[in-house]
Design a protein around this motif. Structure first.
Motif, mmCIF file in Angstrom:
data_model
loop_
_atom_site.group_PDB
_atom_site.id
_atom_site.type_symbol
_atom_site.label_atom_id
_atom_site.label_comp_id
_atom_site.label_asym_id
_atom_site.label_seq_id
_atom_site.Cartn_x
_atom_site.Cartn_y
_atom_site.Cartn_z
ATOM 1 N N ARG A 147 -21.197 -17.980 -13.737
ATOM 2 C CA ARG A 147 -21.649 -18.512 -13.189
ATOM 3 C C ARG A 147 -23.462 -18.919 -12.649
ATOM 4 O O ARG A 147 -24.035 -20.195 -12.066
ATOM 5 N N VAL A 156 -29.062 -18.554 -5.196
ATOM 6 C CA VAL A 156 -28.568 -17.304 -5.972
ATOM 7 C C VAL A 156 -29.231 -16.604 -4.239
ATOM 8 O O VAL A 156 -30.333 -16.713 -3.657
ATOM 9 N N MET A 160 -30.517 -11.407 -7.110
ATOM 10 C CA MET A 160 -29.906 -12.005 -7.916
ATOM 11 C C MET A 160 -31.437 -12.838 -8.497
ATOM 12 O O MET A 160 -32.073 -12.539 -9.748
ATOM 13 N N ALA A 185 -36.407 -6.128 -3.294
ATOM 14 C CA ALA A 185 -35.334 -7.502 -2.764
ATOM 15 C C ALA A 185 -33.300 -6.811 -3.151
ATOM 16 O O ALA A 185 -33.058 -7.463 -2.606
ATOM 17 N N PHE C 11 -17.944 -21.108 -0.527
ATOM 18 C CA PHE C 11 -19.315 -22.641 -0.809
ATOM 19 C C PHE C 11 -18.589 -23.635 -1.644
ATOM 20 O O PHE C 11 -18.271 -22.743 -2.688
ATOM 21 N N ALA C 20 -17.190 -16.731 -0.714
ATOM 22 C CA ALA C 20 -18.576 -15.553 -0.567
ATOM 23 C C ALA C 20 -18.268 -14.367 0.478
ATOM 24 O O ALA C 20 -18.590 -13.299 0.596
ATOM 25 N N GLU C 39 -24.193 -4.423 -1.131
ATOM 26 C CA GLU C 39 -24.756 -4.905 -2.670
ATOM 27 C C GLU C 39 -25.606 -5.997 -2.799
ATOM 28 O O GLU C 39 -24.918 -6.825 -1.729
ATOM 29 N N SER C 42 -22.950 -9.480 -1.563
ATOM 30 C CA SER C 42 -21.925 -9.108 -1.353
ATOM 31 C C SER C 42 -21.518 -9.838 0.192
ATOM 32 O O SER C 42 -20.186 -9.696 0.563
ATOM 33 N N GLY C 43 -22.642 -10.506 0.492
ATOM 34 C CA GLY C 43 -22.271 -11.279 1.777
ATOM 35 C C GLY C 43 -22.742 -11.370 2.622
ATOM 36 O O GLY C 43 -22.305 -11.781 3.936
ATOM 37 N N LYS C 44 -23.763 -10.197 2.898
ATOM 38 C CA LYS C 44 -23.921 -9.929 4.202
ATOM 39 C C LYS C 44 -24.604 -10.715 4.920
ATOM 40 O O LYS C 44 -24.318 -10.855 6.472
ATOM 41 N N THR C 45 -25.442 -11.413 4.567
ATOM 42 C CA THR C 45 -26.183 -12.289 4.566
ATOM 43 C C THR C 45 -25.482 -13.739 5.686
ATOM 44 O O THR C 45 -25.423 -13.932 6.670
ATOM 45 N N THR C 46 -24.526 -14.145 5.095
ATOM 46 C CA THR C 46 -23.458 -14.869 5.040
ATOM 47 C C THR C 46 -23.156 -14.441 5.990
ATOM 48 O O THR C 46 -22.555 -15.652 6.849
ATOM 49 N N VAL C 58 -22.656 -26.427 4.862
ATOM 50 C CA VAL C 58 -23.110 -25.285 3.905
ATOM 51 C C VAL C 58 -21.777 -24.735 3.344
ATOM 52 O O VAL C 58 -21.500 -25.290 2.053
ATOM 53 N N GLN C 90 -35.234 -12.020 7.205
ATOM 54 C CA GLN C 90 -35.721 -11.456 6.377
ATOM 55 C C GLN C 90 -37.078 -11.351 6.204
ATOM 56 O O GLN C 90 -38.099 -10.556 5.661
HETATM 57 N N1 LIG Z 1 -25.940 -21.951 -0.494
HETATM 58 C C1 LIG Z 1 -25.004 -21.342 -0.604
HETATM 59 N N2 LIG Z 1 -24.161 -22.064 -1.973
HETATM 60 C C2 LIG Z 1 -23.544 -21.203 -3.114
HETATM 61 N N3 LIG Z 1 -22.975 -20.060 -3.256
HETATM 62 C C3 LIG Z 1 -24.617 -19.310 -2.239
HETATM 63 C C4 LIG Z 1 -24.979 -20.064 -0.696
HETATM 64 N N4 LIG Z 1 -25.275 -19.057 -0.765
HETATM 65 C C5 LIG Z 1 -25.218 -17.844 -0.644
HETATM 66 N N5 LIG Z 1 -24.505 -17.823 -2.069
HETATM 67 C C6 LIG Z 1 -23.674 -16.837 -2.174
HETATM 68 O O1 LIG Z 1 -22.978 -16.241 -1.751
HETATM 69 C C7 LIG Z 1 -22.534 -14.748 -2.303
HETATM 70 C C8 LIG Z 1 -23.080 -13.687 -0.949
HETATM 71 O O2 LIG Z 1 -24.570 -13.664 -0.772
HETATM 72 P P1 LIG Z 1 -25.504 -13.787 0.880
HETATM 73 O O3 LIG Z 1 -26.924 -14.023 0.563
HETATM 74 O O4 LIG Z 1 -23.911 -13.470 2.019
HETATM 75 O O5 LIG Z 1 -26.044 -11.744 -0.264
HETATM 76 P P2 LIG Z 1 -26.298 -10.932 -0.023
HETATM 77 O O6 LIG Z 1 -25.196 -9.649 0.968
HETATM 78 O O7 LIG Z 1 -27.314 -11.015 2.015
HETATM 79 O O8 LIG Z 1 -27.330 -9.749 -0.894
HETATM 80 P P3 LIG Z 1 -28.654 -9.926 -0.975
HETATM 81 O O9 LIG Z 1 -28.660 -8.168 -0.475
HETATM 82 O O10 LIG Z 1 -29.094 -10.553 -1.960
HETATM 83 O O11 LIG Z 1 -29.756 -10.901 1.098
HETATM 84 C C9 LIG Z 1 -24.022 -14.497 -2.903
HETATM 85 O O12 LIG Z 1 -23.051 -14.688 -4.468
HETATM 86 C C10 LIG Z 1 -24.718 -15.845 -2.938
HETATM 87 O O13 LIG Z 1 -24.428 -16.523 -4.665
#
Ligand SMILES: Nc1ncnc2c1ncn2[C@@H]1O[C@H](COP(=O)(O)OP(=O)(O)OP(=O)(O)O)[C@@H](O)[C@H]1O
Ligand SMILES: Nc1ncnc2c1ncn2[C@@H]1O[C@H](COP(=O)(O)OP(=O)(O)OP(=O)(O)O)[C@@H](O)[C@H]1O
Ligand SMILES: [Mg+2]
Ligand SMILES: [Mg+2]
Lengths: 285, 302, 262
Positions: A147, A156, A160, A185, C11, C20, C39, C42-46, C58, C90
């Motif tokens: 992916r 990403v 990543m 990060a 997404f 996500a 990690e 894992s989707g925290k920001t989402t 989105v 962030q």
């Molecule tokens: N706009 C987007 N389009 C497609 N996939 C997305 C998009 N934004 C985030 N993702 C995917 O959703 C998943 C969760 O992303 P997220 O940003 O929530 O992670 P996170 O837990 O905040 O990570 P990090 O600690 O690296 O910030 C990731 O696998 C990412 O690739």
């Protein structure tokens, strides 16, 4: 670590002429790097990145680099022409930049970018390049390599992006890697796994690593030796394992700022800067 | 002198004390970068010269360049007629000077029409995305697909010849690259955190477009505009040359070349002088555009 | 204060489809600081973005979200919600508009919400985050990362919010500045009775700031615990245990024992 050092830096200075005056980003840094892991720590703006970049001659416009000596494996980097520097940057010293997202091409898929690095540096054929790209992505612990291969940089997560940069930088199999906060990060687990990958490659191939970070705990546990920078100078040098016995008040201040996992505090101690640190008080153990 | 020193100090102060000082500082630091670039300065001097000449036209010319003076026709350059006279005996120097006003009028009007259209269409397409983007960009592509002069000729054929119609036709054929540029910028801006931050604050889509996206698109659009000025001048000249732009006796440079071309062999100055004028001004805008691009480069922090 | 049930975020479409966040539930009390760890990816920001209504167009978001008694519909948010819920991002370099002065950045939310005494609010917010008036008319590129993050915090405070979503507010800052920003966040929380949702991958930061936390993995919560369990190193799931080990520093042997939790 007994053989001749890979990199010798003596009295390195970097200064910038700005409309508002001269900024001295690096002021007389000296060190040697063997086939070892050298950590550079210090607060933001202390000149860590500028030191790393100056080694490769990557000084921004308006900047000047001076040094008494700057040598990589017998090659004088001070007098090297642009062609030699390009070769060195491509094949001998790789740098992992601080902002991965800005270093990746936003309109090219990640797979295509890594593949290109393979095609340029390793004379691979295209079918093979794809396989090795996926392998590389897995090596830096990217789980869904397929992916991510097709994804574009904005799709990403920040972590990543950093792993992808690391993967790309390891492709030319350089002698020295300068890693500018390569894992800041990443979450802790992946950070360690990625460092383990980096660590293994370095010890297998006998590379030297300059690891720039402001995570003191991580540097102390990962590197062999540490330089502590403040205001463009190295204020303290020590073995990584002895960081907790550091003597310079600045280093001690940095150590005290860290929140602790084990016991709560109402208020974290903050660093009180002493102007005297700027005039050379160097401590080394 | 000390007054100037004060202004310099104010512009370079470590700590700006007002919004205006902050803005002034940004421009001043940009200006310092611009000034250090000799090519850009050459462009600026040419363009400033053009503006100056246009402003001073009544004082630096002897006639309005419109009245025929047949006894004096086709005089070679001399102390009296610096650039000679044309087929109707009009002083070419005077006509060039007055013509600079027309050139400025054309580029100014085209800029005023084209920049807002390009920005609005481009930023909306890039920021909103989806179906809106597809529709707006197909529309842009249609305009982009035709060679500019041909399309402008078609418009003028419909609207009728004349300076205003020529300007309108040029504007209609020029906006599409601006929309493309603005869209490309908006696409990268759309994913940045400060846009998310604005959304969290509750800023409306219109507010985000006007206050957050547009200012960042503006610099590339301005650079492109100055670089395009040469093309605009040449298209206007081309239309004038074909008799579709400014009508005689207006001293439009392209029309002057057109009417003078049959004298190229024996009275070379008649078509050559306006040709040189077009060349110099186009070059000036081009150099200026290049310089602005360096100044606006985000890495320079200006 | 915040209650989320059955939250799903998807997404993309077709072969780019990515789930996500899966069936996520969270419950956060008023006045709490709640940690969200896990990690990368894992989707925290989402989760924070879904809560803040930033995923319109989105991603597809479904599930129930309630904030302070207000039930949230889709990704549309009321003006009142926008005033009450703020977010700090962030990246201190990316979250401030490069062509806006600190003054413009701070007065925008006040103008959007038609608040009075905008000038006073801006000065007061700057004071509150420990920046003196000399910063008011600077551009983001003229101030340091830590100072930018303070500006972001000040911007979030202008509208007098009740909830602040913090997405790794200190991970781009060095330790000395991190300590200052964390102290600042703690003080503001005490003074204003704020509720925090703090995303971080630094367990020490979460232990310092939060009373409770959820550990996320692959878009779902795998463990919810209080800070005492975290400090005593007594998590119940192997995933969290591994996360704790990893927080202790680089240890080549321990890393080889790390498992993949897919
Ligand atoms: N706009 C987007 N389009 C497609 N996939 C997305 C998009 N934004 C985030 N993702 C995917 O959703 C998943 C969760 O992303 P997220 O940003 O929530 O992670 P996170 O837990 O905040 O990570 P990090 O600690 O690296 O910030 C990731 O696998 C990412 O690739
Ligand atoms: N192009 C430039 N022009 C002027 N000054 C600069 C330039 N680049 C860097 N500097 C200055 O050089 C100093 C050192 O910067 P450097 O990037 O090396 O810091 P750092 O230790 O890497 O910090 P961080 O942890 O934030 O990355 C800073 O004070 C910075 O302002
Ligand atoms: Mg740096
Ligand atoms: Mg995140």
């Amino acid at each position: 670590m007994t053989d001749a050092p890979l990199l010798k830096v003596e009295d390195l200075h970097v200064s910038y002429n700005t409309p508002t005056g001269v900024v001295e980003a690096v002021r007389g840094v000296s060190f040697e790097l063997g086939r070892e892991k050298l950590g550079i720590v210090g607060e933001s703006g202390s000149g860590k990145s500028q030191t790393g970049r100056a080694i490769l001659g990557l000084v921004a416009p308006g900047g000047q680099r001076r040094a008494r000596r700057l040598e990589f494996d017998g090659t004088d980097l001070l007098s090297a022409d642009e062609r030699t520097m390009r070769r060195i940057r491509g094949d001998c010293i790789s740098m992992i930049m601080q902002d991965p997202k800005y270093s990746l091409n936003p309109v090219m898929s990640i797979g295509a970018q890594i593949e290109e690095a393979f095609l340029v540096h390793r004379e691979t054929i295209r079918q093979e390049a794809r396989e090795r790209t996926l392998e590389m992505l897995r090596a830096v612990k990217i789980r869904e390599a397929e992916r991510v291969y097709k994804a574009y940089p904005h799709e990403v997560s920040g972590g990543m992006g950093q792993r992808i940069m690391i993967a790309m930088m390891m492709i030319p199999e350089p002698d020295i890697i300068i890693a500018d906060e390569p894992t800041s990060a990443l979450d802790v687990t992946v950070q360690l796994q990625v460092l383990a990958v980096l660590d293994d490659m370095i010890s297998e191939r006998g590379m030297g690593l300059i690891f720039i970070s402001h995570d003191l705990n991580l540097v102390a546990s990962f590197c062999d030796r540490i330089l502590v920078m403040y205001g463009g100078q190295v204020v303290e040098q020590c073995l990584a394992a002895e960081l907790d016995q550091a003597r310079h008040p600045y280093t001690r201040g940095l150590l005290n700022c860290l929140p602790s996992l084990d016991h709560g505090q109402d208020e974290l101690p903050v660093l009180k800067r002493d102007p005297a640190w700027l005039s050379a008080v160097k401590v080394s153990s | 002198m000390s007054g100037l020193g004060n202004i310099r100090g104010w512009l370079l102060a470590e700590v700006p004390k007002s919004k205006w000082q902050a803005r002034g500082q940004r421009f001043y630091i940009g200006w310092l970068a611009f000034r250090a670039n000799p090519v850009a300065m050459a462009g600026l001097i040419i363009v400033a010269g053009l503006v100056l000449v246009a402003l001073l036209a009544p004082w630096i010319t002897a006639s309005d360049g419109l009245e025929p003076d047949l006894p004096n026709r086709l005089q070679p350059p001399s102390a009296e007629h610096w650039f000679g006279t044309d087929q109707l005996g009009r002083d070419i120097y005077d006509r060039i000077i007055w013509g600079s006003r027309i050139t400025l009028y054309i580029v100014g009007l085209v800029a005023i029409i084209v920049v807002p259209i390009g920005l609005v269409i481009g930023t909306i397409a890039g920021y909103v995305g989806g179906l809106v983007d597809s529709v707006l960009m197909r529309l842009t592509d249609i305009f982009l697909a035709f060679p500019r002069l041909i399309l402008a000729m078609a418009f003028v054929a419909v609207l009728g010849p004349g300076l205003e119609n020529a300007v309108l036709a040029i504007a209609l054929t020029t906006w599409s690259p601006f929309a493309r540029i603005a869209r490309a910028e908006a696409l990268t801006i759309r994913n940045s955190e400060f846009i998310l931050a604005a959304q969290v604050q509750g800023v409306s889509t219109v507010g985000i477009l006007t206050r957050h996206v547009t200012p960042l698109c503006l610099s590339s659009v301005i650079v492109r505009l100055t670089l395009d000025m040469a093309g605009i001048i040449l298209t206007a000249a081309g239309l004038g040359f074909l008799g579709l732009g400014a009508q005689p006796p207006t001293p439009e440079w392209g029309a002057m070349i057109s009417l003078g071309r049959q004298y190229l062999i024996d009275q070379w100055w008649v078509p050559t002088v306006p040709g040189i004028a077009i060349l110099v001004v186009s070059l000036g805008f081009n150099l200026l555009g290049d310089g602005l691009r360096d100044v606006f480069d985000p890495k320079s922090g200006a | 204060m915040i209650e989320i049930n059955h939250l799903d975020v998807v997404f993309g479409h077709g072969h780019k489809l990515f789930h996500a966040v899966r069936d996520l539930a969270l419950k956060i009390e008023r006045g709490q600081s709640y940690g969200l760890v896990g990690e990368s990816g894992s989707g925290k920001t989402t989760v924070l973005r879904a809560l803040a209504g930033l995923l319109a167009g989105v991603a597809r978001v479904s599930g129930e979200m309630q904030v302070a008694g207000e039930s949230l519909q889709g990704q549309n948010r009321s003006r009142e919600f926008r005033r009450r819920v703020q977010m700090v991002f962030q990246d201190p370099y990316g979250s401030l508009h490069p062509r806006h002065t600190v003054d413009t950045i701070l007065s925008e939310p006040a103008r959007v919400h038609r608040l009075d005494r905008i000038e006073d609010r801006v000065v007061q917010a700057l004071e509150e985050v420990g920046l003196d008036a000399s910063f008011r008319f600077r551009y983001p590129h003229q101030i340091s990362g830590g100072q930018r993050q303070r500006v972001s915090v000040a911007r979030a405070l202008i509208t007098d919010p009740e909830i602040v979503l913090l997405d790794e507010p200190t991970s781009a800052l060095d330790v000395s500045v991190q300590a200052e920003v964390l102290n600042l966040l703690m003080r503001l929380k005490r003074d204003h009775g704020l509720t925090y949702v703090l995303v971080s991958h630094n367990l020490a930061v979460v232990a310092h700031m939060c009373e409770a936390l959820s550990v996320m993995q692959n878009g779902s919560v795998v463990e919810t615990m209080n800070v005492k369990q975290l400090r005593d190193h007594t998590p119940t799931t192997p995933y969290t245990r591994q996360l704790l080990t990893a927080s202790l520093g680089y240890d080549r042997q321990a890393i080889d024992a790390f498992e993949e939790f897919a």
